[in-house]
Scaffold this motif. Sequence first.
Motif, PDB file in Angstrom:
ATOM      1  N   LYS A   1      10.409 -34.010 -14.915  1.00  0.00           N
ATOM      2  CA  LYS A   1       9.783 -35.290 -14.615  1.00  0.00           C
ATOM      3  C   LYS A   1       8.600 -35.148 -13.660  1.00  0.00           C
ATOM      4  CE  LYS A   1      12.350 -38.984 -14.059  1.00  0.00           C
ATOM      5  NZ  LYS A   1      13.405 -39.945 -13.605  1.00  0.00           N
ATOM      6  N   GLU A   2       8.699 -34.170 -12.743  1.00  0.00           N
ATOM      7  CA  GLU A   2       7.691 -34.090 -11.680  1.00  0.00           C
ATOM      8  C   GLU A   2       7.730 -32.716 -11.039  1.00  0.00           C
ATOM      9  OE1 GLU A   2       6.684 -36.434  -7.456  1.00  0.00           O
ATOM     10  OE2 GLU A   2       8.525 -36.894  -8.588  1.00  0.00           O
ATOM     11  N   ILE A   3       6.551 -32.196 -10.668  1.00  0.00           N
ATOM     12  CA  ILE A   3       6.452 -31.016  -9.819  1.00  0.00           C
ATOM     13  C   ILE A   3       5.841 -31.484  -8.508  1.00  0.00           C
ATOM     14  CG2 ILE A   3       5.494 -28.701  -9.533  1.00  0.00           C
ATOM     15  CD1 ILE A   3       5.440 -28.448 -12.564  1.00  0.00           C
ATOM     16  N   ARG A   4       6.639 -31.494  -7.455  1.00  0.00           N
ATOM     17  CA  ARG A   4       6.223 -32.158  -6.219  1.00  0.00           C
ATOM     18  C   ARG A   4       5.310 -31.283  -5.368  1.00  0.00           C
ATOM     19  NH1 ARG A   4      11.958 -35.104  -4.537  1.00  0.00           N
ATOM     20  NH2 ARG A   4      11.805 -36.793  -6.078  1.00  0.00           N
ATOM     21  N   LYS A   5       5.734 -30.041  -5.094  1.00  0.00           N
ATOM     22  CA  LYS A   5       4.900 -29.195  -4.247  1.00  0.00           C
ATOM     23  C   LYS A   5       5.218 -27.729  -4.489  1.00  0.00           C
ATOM     24  CE  LYS A   5       7.848 -29.705  -0.099  1.00  0.00           C
ATOM     25  NZ  LYS A   5       7.847 -30.054   1.337  1.00  0.00           N
TER      26      LYS A   5
ATOM     27  N   THR B   1      25.133 -24.829   6.600  1.00  0.00           N
ATOM     28  CA  THR B   1      25.597 -25.917   5.739  1.00  0.00           C
ATOM     29  C   THR B   1      25.445 -25.539   4.273  1.00  0.00           C
ATOM     30  OG1 THR B   1      23.439 -27.009   5.662  1.00  0.00           O
ATOM     31  CG2 THR B   1      24.928 -27.668   7.431  1.00  0.00           C
ATOM     32  N   SER B   2      26.188 -26.237   3.450  1.00  0.00           N
ATOM     33  CA  SER B   2      26.093 -26.054   2.007  1.00  0.00           C
ATOM     34  C   SER B   2      24.778 -26.628   1.490  1.00  0.00           C
ATOM     35  CB  SER B   2      27.264 -26.757   1.311  1.00  0.00           C
ATOM     36  OG  SER B   2      28.505 -26.303   1.818  1.00  0.00           O
ATOM     37  N   THR B   3      24.367 -26.153   0.306  1.00  0.00           N
ATOM     38  CA  THR B   3      23.197 -26.758  -0.344  1.00  0.00           C
ATOM     39  C   THR B   3      23.645 -28.092  -0.944  1.00  0.00           C
ATOM     40  OG1 THR B   3      23.702 -25.382  -2.289  1.00  0.00           O
ATOM     41  CG2 THR B   3      21.950 -24.629  -0.862  1.00  0.00           C
ATOM     42  N   ARG B   4      22.970 -29.158  -0.529  1.00  0.00           N
ATOM     43  CA  ARG B   4      23.429 -30.488  -0.914  1.00  0.00           C
ATOM     44  C   ARG B   4      22.424 -31.236  -1.790  1.00  0.00           C
ATOM     45  NH1 ARG B   4      25.152 -30.853   4.818  1.00  0.00           N
ATOM     46  NH2 ARG B   4      27.396 -30.434   4.884  1.00  0.00           N
ATOM     47  N   ASP B   5      21.179 -31.318  -1.340  1.00  0.00           N
ATOM     48  CA  ASP B   5      20.244 -32.217  -2.006  1.00  0.00           C
ATOM     49  C   ASP B   5      19.322 -31.503  -2.984  1.00  0.00           C
ATOM     50  OD1 ASP B   5      18.861 -30.831  -0.109  1.00  0.00           O
ATOM     51  OD2 ASP B   5      17.802 -32.561   0.732  1.00  0.00           O
TER      52      ASP B   5
ATOM     53  N   LEU C   1      16.536 -32.397  -8.073  1.00  0.00           N
ATOM     54  CA  LEU C   1      15.577 -31.463  -7.512  1.00  0.00           C
ATOM     55  C   LEU C   1      16.073 -30.031  -7.663  1.00  0.00           C
ATOM     56  CD1 LEU C   1      12.993 -30.864  -5.851  1.00  0.00           C
ATOM     57  CD2 LEU C   1      14.386 -31.194  -3.783  1.00  0.00           C
ATOM     58  N   ILE C   2      15.278 -29.198  -8.313  1.00  0.00           N
ATOM     59  CA  ILE C   2      15.548 -27.769  -8.426  1.00  0.00           C
ATOM     60  C   ILE C   2      14.406 -27.030  -7.731  1.00  0.00           C
ATOM     61  CG2 ILE C   2      15.970 -25.812  -9.954  1.00  0.00           C
ATOM     62  CD1 ILE C   2      16.862 -27.731 -12.110  1.00  0.00           C
ATOM     63  N   LYS C   3      14.748 -26.229  -6.719  1.00  0.00           N
ATOM     64  CA  LYS C   3      13.753 -25.397  -6.060  1.00  0.00           C
ATOM     65  C   LYS C   3      13.716 -24.067  -6.788  1.00  0.00           C
ATOM     66  CE  LYS C   3      14.041 -27.686  -1.572  1.00  0.00           C
ATOM     67  NZ  LYS C   3      14.072 -27.529  -0.097  1.00  0.00           N
ATOM     68  N   VAL C   4      12.566 -23.789  -7.388  1.00  0.00           N
ATOM     69  CA  VAL C   4      12.407 -22.643  -8.276  1.00  0.00           C
ATOM     70  C   VAL C   4      11.521 -21.610  -7.584  1.00  0.00           C
ATOM     71  CG1 VAL C   4      11.611 -21.853 -10.533  1.00  0.00           C
ATOM     72  CG2 VAL C   4      12.620 -24.142 -10.293  1.00  0.00           C
ATOM     73  N   LYS C   5      12.024 -20.388  -7.456  1.00  0.00           N
ATOM     74  CA  LYS C   5      11.230 -19.313  -6.862  1.00  0.00           C
ATOM     75  C   LYS C   5      10.529 -18.522  -7.950  1.00  0.00           C
ATOM     76  CE  LYS C   5      11.257 -15.561  -3.514  1.00  0.00           C
ATOM     77  NZ  LYS C   5      12.050 -14.708  -2.599  1.00  0.00           N
TER      78      LYS C   5
ATOM     79  N   GLU D   1       8.982 -27.107  -6.172  1.00  0.00           N
ATOM     80  CA  GLU D   1       9.966 -28.177  -6.167  1.00  0.00           C
ATOM     81  C   GLU D   1       9.791 -28.999  -7.441  1.00  0.00           C
ATOM     82  OE1 GLU D   1      10.013 -30.422  -2.562  1.00  0.00           O
ATOM     83  OE2 GLU D   1      10.759 -28.726  -1.389  1.00  0.00           O
ATOM     84  N   MET D   2      10.742 -28.830  -8.355  1.00  0.00           N
ATOM     85  CA  MET D   2      10.664 -29.449  -9.679  1.00  0.00           C
ATOM     86  C   MET D   2      11.781 -30.469  -9.822  1.00  0.00           C
ATOM     87  SD  MET D   2       9.790 -26.055 -11.988  1.00  0.00           S
ATOM     88  CE  MET D   2       9.179 -27.037 -13.346  1.00  0.00           C
ATOM     89  N   VAL D   3      11.435 -31.645 -10.317  1.00  0.00           N
ATOM     90  CA  VAL D   3      12.405 -32.715 -10.523  1.00  0.00           C
ATOM     91  C   VAL D   3      12.715 -32.805 -12.013  1.00  0.00           C
ATOM     92  CG1 VAL D   3      12.892 -35.171 -10.255  1.00  0.00           C
ATOM     93  CG2 VAL D   3      11.536 -33.970  -8.517  1.00  0.00           C
ATOM     94  N   TYR D   4      13.989 -32.618 -12.341  1.00  0.00           N
ATOM     95  CA  TYR D   4      14.443 -32.713 -13.729  1.00  0.00           C
ATOM     96  C   TYR D   4      15.094 -34.064 -13.985  1.00  0.00           C
ATOM     97  CZ  TYR D   4      13.454 -27.926 -15.157  1.00  0.00           C
ATOM     98  OH  TYR D   4      12.812 -26.764 -15.509  1.00  0.00           O
ATOM     99  N   ALA D   5      15.085 -34.466 -15.231  1.00  0.00           N
ATOM    100  CA  ALA D   5      15.583 -35.792 -15.606  1.00  0.00           C
ATOM    101  C   ALA D   5      17.087 -35.821 -15.808  1.00  0.00           C
ATOM    102  CB  ALA D   5      14.885 -36.271 -16.882  1.00  0.00           C
ATOM    103  N   THR D   6      17.733 -34.642 -15.899  1.00  0.00           N
ATOM    104  CA  THR D   6      19.179 -34.596 -16.116  1.00  0.00           C
ATOM    105  C   THR D   6      19.797 -33.551 -15.198  1.00  0.00           C
ATOM    106  OG1 THR D   6      18.943 -32.987 -17.911  1.00  0.00           O
ATOM    107  CG2 THR D   6      18.966 -35.316 -18.522  1.00  0.00           C
ATOM    108  N   HIS D   7      21.087 -33.704 -14.966  1.00  0.00           N
ATOM    109  CA  HIS D   7      21.812 -32.799 -14.088  1.00  0.00           C
ATOM    110  C   HIS D   7      21.819 -31.389 -14.697  1.00  0.00           C
ATOM    111  CE1 HIS D   7      24.960 -31.164 -11.544  1.00  0.00           C
ATOM    112  NE2 HIS D   7      25.052 -32.311 -10.867  1.00  0.00           N
TER     113      HIS D   7
END
Length: 389
Positions: free
Chosen positions: A53-57, A109-113, A217-221, A228-234
């Motif tokens: 859906k979106e590539i934020r940064k 902490t665990s990865t949450r968001d 949000l999936i942080k892709v290296k 920072e890529m936003v996907y439309a589905t889990h």
Amino acid sequence: MPFYHKLGNIPPKRHTIFRKPNGDLYYEQLFGTIGFDGMSTNSYHEHRPTQVKEIRKQYSVAPKIAKANNIQSYRLRGFQVPQVEDYLESRKIMLTNSDCNIILAAPTTSTRDYFYKNTDADELIFIHKGTGKLRTMLGNLDFKYGDYLLVPRGIIYKIDFDTDDNRLFIVESYRPIYTPKRYRNWFGQLLEHSPFCERDIRRPYELETNNEEGEFLIKVKKQGDIFEMVYATHPFDVIGYDGYNYPYAFSIHDFEPITGRIHQPPPVHQTFETDAFVICSFVPRLYDYHPQSIPAPYNHSNIDSDEVLYYVDGDFMSRNDIDAGHISLHPAGIPHGPHPGAAERSIGKMETEELAVMVDTFKPLQVTEEAMKIADEDYYKSWLENGKH
């Protein structure tokens, strides 16, 4: 991994119709390596795994080099790496070359968001402190002290920690990580002389299938940057999969040491390999049993590889003043060996309780600015007799 694994529901044949209860299709994905020539997995998804859906940064997480050409031996005090709340921000690259990054991390902490995906490198995560669950698109793995977690490149994952006191030793490998080929037959089965077997390897046992739409949000290296890529589905929407390419766990405590009458060379400790470096496990074991043996290692020159040793626990017999979490770097081109008095102390000893992870790279390692923050710059003088340094 050189053996087949299946989890969840899959159709009888690849690339054929596989319908949901409502009649819609599941979406197949070939998750493969080395083009179509390496290990692969076929997974089946509730939604198309392609909906961005979106590539934020985009921002760099590349290491900053302090010493690009290094011949100095170092000791790094690993537990001085500060605790950081966020998992990705906690990862500090200590040593690096074009084949791998050697990383220390102390997340609280665990990865949450967000979810995380490394598109460039396999990740071997050694758990020094902490317990919890590695959650991935291909199923979950529980972990504890002493576990290696092998996460193939491209796997989307999160880490859930049970506590806030976690210490990780991570190797990012741009080359695929395999079990040593000399321990496998031509079918891929681990042989009788291997220090571990398939029974010791823990495969994903629990598949999360989330049929959710929204913003994920999936942080892709990729090439030293995080996107920072936003996907439309889990991303954990897999209903089932089978194949050879999946995350797994192996405990250093399940490594069965190979011993002999006289001192055995480091390859007997080998646990993983790539075509650019090897990873070895030093575990509690009986010492050499020749009546004239010297259990401490002999002096040797690393002409072709840098040697990194991460000290986990116990009393490492060849070193003076070494604590848990320390890293020693012995670069190629100069000899190293037991500290003064270590060989003498080892004579007559019956066993050792040491626990350590070794990485031997075939290309020189660069020392980063993060490493210099915790470096003992006088370590290279520690072989001088009678404290002359």
